[in-house]
Write an enzyme that holds these catalytic residues in place. Sequence first.
Site, mmCIF file in Angstrom:
data_model
loop_
_atom_site.group_PDB
_atom_site.id
_atom_site.type_symbol
_atom_site.label_atom_id
_atom_site.label_comp_id
_atom_site.label_asym_id
_atom_site.label_seq_id
_atom_site.Cartn_x
_atom_site.Cartn_y
_atom_site.Cartn_z
ATOM 1 N N HIS A 1 -7.391 -3.335 9.667
ATOM 2 C CA HIS A 1 -8.593 -4.160 9.064
ATOM 3 C C HIS A 1 -9.260 -4.132 10.465
ATOM 4 O O HIS A 1 -9.806 -5.143 10.827
ATOM 5 C CB HIS A 1 -8.225 -5.239 8.509
ATOM 6 C CG HIS A 1 -7.192 -5.367 7.500
ATOM 7 N ND1 HIS A 1 -6.941 -6.428 6.728
ATOM 8 C CD2 HIS A 1 -7.168 -4.494 6.437
ATOM 9 C CE1 HIS A 1 -6.080 -6.136 5.778
ATOM 10 N NE2 HIS A 1 -6.369 -4.882 5.531
ATOM 11 N N HIS B 1 -2.713 1.820 8.189
ATOM 12 C CA HIS B 1 -3.732 1.376 7.441
ATOM 13 C C HIS B 1 -3.862 -0.328 8.246
ATOM 14 O O HIS B 1 -3.085 -0.950 8.492
ATOM 15 C CB HIS B 1 -3.317 1.086 5.981
ATOM 16 C CG HIS B 1 -4.399 -0.140 5.585
ATOM 17 N ND1 HIS B 1 -5.838 -0.242 5.453
ATOM 18 C CD2 HIS B 1 -4.119 -1.348 5.041
ATOM 19 C CE1 HIS B 1 -6.192 -1.064 4.987
ATOM 20 N NE2 HIS B 1 -5.220 -1.936 4.546
ATOM 21 N N GLU C 1 0.958 -1.166 -0.045
ATOM 22 C CA GLU C 1 0.032 -0.040 0.025
ATOM 23 C C GLU C 1 0.779 1.399 -0.048
ATOM 24 O O GLU C 1 0.343 2.338 0.258
ATOM 25 C CB GLU C 1 -0.940 -0.010 0.985
ATOM 26 C CG GLU C 1 -2.029 -1.228 1.131
ATOM 27 C CD GLU C 1 -3.083 -1.156 0.280
ATOM 28 O OE1 GLU C 1 -3.077 -0.321 -0.651
ATOM 29 O OE2 GLU C 1 -3.942 -1.956 0.198
ATOM 30 N N HIS D 1 -12.784 -3.501 3.031
ATOM 31 C CA HIS D 1 -11.163 -3.675 3.239
ATOM 32 C C HIS D 1 -10.669 -3.330 4.591
ATOM 33 O O HIS D 1 -10.455 -4.019 5.351
ATOM 34 C CB HIS D 1 -10.500 -2.928 2.064
ATOM 35 C CG HIS D 1 -9.227 -3.195 1.864
ATOM 36 N ND1 HIS D 1 -8.264 -2.850 1.112
ATOM 37 C CD2 HIS D 1 -8.348 -3.708 3.016
ATOM 38 C CE1 HIS D 1 -7.232 -3.446 1.443
ATOM 39 N NE2 HIS D 1 -6.943 -3.592 2.741
#
Length: 241
Positions: free
Chosen positions: A136, A134, A111, A206
């Site tokens: 989840h 980032h 990413e 996501h």
Amino acid sequence: MLFTDTINACAEVAGILWQKGWAERNGGNLVVNITDEIDDTMRRLPPLAPAVRLAVPLPALTGRYFYCKGTGCRMRDLARKPMDNGSIIRIAPDGASYEVIACKPIMPTSELPSHLAVHHKLVETGSDKKATLHTHPTELVALSHLPQYASTDELSRCLWDMIPETRLFCPKGIGVLPYAEPGSEELAEGTLRLIVSHDAVLWAKHGVFSIGTDIIDAFDTIDILNKSAQIRCSILVAGNQ
Ligand code: 2HA
Ligand code: ZN
């Protein structure tokens, strides 16, 4: 912040993400701008691998240094051994490529386009925010599957209504980005567009992306937003609307 404090904070957050169940396998990634924390010895380090071209040149990041989670690496491993599961990259003088310089030839997260696009904006605008994260978070991702929370306004209002902390610490709300391919330029462009006016960006179906003055700050934002999402999910499970 000292370089060792930054790396310890990354390890701490990586361990928390794993404990929370937000980092299955190699899920999630983090990137911290450490340009102000490294010494001359590190600045002189030669590259450990051939330079990698950036899809989009990032001139404001010329000569900057970043600690990045490695691609395919696990948060739970980074928590114990941050320099075996992440590496330091240097952006080339032309701002169009990067080199891995320490400590091992570990290539950065898939990413990277989203992280570096946001760091470029942060540097360009003189922001004090140095970390991008980032992960989840289960309940926020769960809500992103419900059509009633597919818009930024609906989801932000719902999360603000759950607990006072969310409005207090995340006053700009969470921007909702429709599903885009992980690691893509499309995801990077959408993230950049939304992060400038929101506290975090939800990558529908996501995960979530946030920024912070340091990695703990970036984590706290997602933690608060997901606490609201947890409460909303509990209400839905109890059969209420
Ligand atoms: O790094 O989470 O989005 C693994 C991911 C990709
Ligand atoms: Zn992800």
